[in-house]
Design an enzyme around this catalytic site. Structure first.
Site, PDB file in Angstrom:
ATOM      1  N   TYR A   1      -8.371  -8.158   6.526  1.00  0.00           N
ATOM      2  CA  TYR A   1      -9.331  -7.439   5.708  1.00  0.00           C
ATOM      3  C   TYR A   1     -10.563  -8.321   5.456  1.00  0.00           C
ATOM      4  O   TYR A   1     -10.666  -9.410   5.996  1.00  0.00           O
ATOM      5  CB  TYR A   1      -8.647  -6.922   4.449  1.00  0.00           C
ATOM      6  CG  TYR A   1      -7.527  -5.954   4.798  1.00  0.00           C
ATOM      7  CD1 TYR A   1      -7.803  -4.819   5.563  1.00  0.00           C
ATOM      8  CD2 TYR A   1      -6.203  -6.195   4.460  1.00  0.00           C
ATOM      9  CE1 TYR A   1      -6.796  -3.937   5.949  1.00  0.00           C
ATOM     10  CE2 TYR A   1      -5.189  -5.316   4.834  1.00  0.00           C
ATOM     11  CZ  TYR A   1      -5.500  -4.193   5.583  1.00  0.00           C
ATOM     12  OH  TYR A   1      -4.497  -3.337   5.978  1.00  0.00           O
TER      13      TYR A   1
ATOM     14  N   ALA B   1      -3.114  -3.246  -2.558  1.00  0.00           N
ATOM     15  CA  ALA B   1      -4.515  -3.590  -2.369  1.00  0.00           C
ATOM     16  C   ALA B   1      -5.379  -2.510  -3.006  1.00  0.00           C
ATOM     17  O   ALA B   1      -5.315  -1.343  -2.627  1.00  0.00           O
ATOM     18  CB  ALA B   1      -4.824  -3.708  -0.871  1.00  0.00           C
TER      19      ALA B   1
ATOM     20  N   CYS C   1       0.830  -1.201   0.000  1.00  0.00           N
ATOM     21  CA  CYS C   1       0.000   0.000   0.000  1.00  0.00           C
ATOM     22  C   CYS C   1       0.867   1.254   0.000  1.00  0.00           C
ATOM     23  O   CYS C   1       1.816   1.365   0.768  1.00  0.00           O
ATOM     24  CB  CYS C   1      -0.928   0.000   1.208  1.00  0.00           C
ATOM     25  SG  CYS C   1      -2.241  -1.223   1.082  1.00  0.00           S
TER      26      CYS C   1
END
Length: 360
Positions: A185, A61, A27
């Site tokens: 997640y 992501a 990320c």
């Protein structure tokens, strides 16, 4: 020159990856307009790994809906503007001989958070651009905001959102797709009994807890056809008693393979705040090895793999089929070129602009 397992090509469906050094999704929290659209930062960040010799380059992501972003500055693929902005990135990665991959994700109860380098932690309030979060159950992650439990209809809508994002990914030029079912997640939240206490068909038994993931695998496979590889990233363990573990991971990996997945990217943790994780070199490789042997599937290993010799041994020993690297590649985006030199492997994909630095 001696052979190296690390630099052996790998065929997955119709795609050939030139080596086993793959860029893990990392990320960047750098879509500064909060619109999910990739920028020059993402082009240079990802492009540097392609020029550096990596075989497969994954984006971070990438959220399948606005509410699925980890932070407001995350990338997304819920609209065509985002799709079109990815085209120049995938084209550049391909031009350097690497394979462009994308990780599709929804953060669930860990969405709407501040970026890790900001002074504040936890959930971004609505007054500052945050949003209400969702999850399998109304259970908060640590001191984050408590999510609202998804309805069955909303779960079906999210399966469709993953499939729609997958179609945009293919249209944007990505050759490999990965579903993010790790690091606490949304898909991981459904898998773990510590975050999923539902009593309907999406909770309780292992088969029920895996239902959302398996429906998503099938929907994405149906959308992208039979030629392109589909990966799933798992956290092999919650590092907490009574939680998700490597035995369950191996079982669900087998089910996911039967549903249309090809490779399993094995990490760990992220679903329990404050879990004690014994960090060390190659600390997650045994999880990848166990999933590979138990389920009979292809796996990639990740986690503090930092030297060419370590990476080569993971592949040569059969513990994994590839290594996913992250922090070491941030330190040195040209690690694959350096690794080839260190292992005595003569590769033909040095950028011609860099040839003067090849051996000296």
């Amino acid at each position: 020159m001696p052979a190296s397992a690390l630099f052996a090509p790998l065929d997955i469906r119709s795609v050939t990856v030139r080596n086993r050094i793959w860029v893990a999704p990392m990320c960047q929290y750098s879509a500064e307009d909060r619109d999910g659209v990739p920028t020059d930062w993402h082009l240079v960040h990802l492009g540097s790994f392609a020029t550096g010799g990596a075989g497969l380059v994954f984006t971070e992501a990438t959220a399948v809906s606005p509410e699925g972003r980890i932070a407001p500055q995350d990338l997304g693929l819920w609209n065509d503007t985002q799709r079109d902005a990815f085209v120049r990135i995938t084209a550049f990665i391909r031009s350097q001989g690497a394979v462009p991959g994308i990780q599709l994700a929804h953060a669930g109860r860990k969405a709407s958070t501040f970026r890790p380098w900001e002074s504040r932690r936890g959930t971004v309030p609505a007054t500052e651009g945050g949003w209400p979060t969702v999850g399998p159950s109304a259970l908060a992650f640590g001191d984050y905001a408590t999510p609202r439990a998804l309805t069955v209809e909303e779960i079906h809508e999210l399966v469709a959102a993953f499939a729609a994002a997958a179609r945009r990914a293919v249209d944007a030029g990505f050759a490999v797709l990965e579903l993010h079912a790790a690091h606490g997640y949304l898909l991981h939240q459904f898998l773990s009994p510590l975050s999923n206490v539902r009593t309907d068909e999406y909770g309780g038994s292992l088969q029920n807890r895996a239902r959302f993931l398996l429906e998503t695998v099938r929907a994405v496979r149906s959308e992208i056809g039979e030629d392109l590889p589909l990966f799933v990233r798992f956290s092999a363990t919650d590092w907490t008693e009574g939680g998700w573990n490597e035995e369950q991971t191996a079982v669900v990996a087998g089910w996911a393979r039967d549903a249309g997945a090809d490779v399993f990217d094995v990490s760990s943790g992220g679903n329990v705040a404050g879990a004690r994780i014994p960090l060390g070199p190659l600390y997650q490789v045994p999880f990848a090895s166990e999933v590979k042997s138990r389920a009979g599937v292809r796996v990639s290993a990740v986690g503090l793999i930092t030297t060419p010799e370590e990476a080569d041994d993971v592949i040569a020993s059969g513990r994994a089929d590839a290594v996913m690297m992250a922090r070491e590649l941030l330190r040195d985006p040209h690690f694959p070129l350096r690794a080839a030199h260190a292992l005595g492997v003569d590769i033909d994909y040095w950028p011609p602009q860099y040839l003067r630095a090849r051996w000296q």
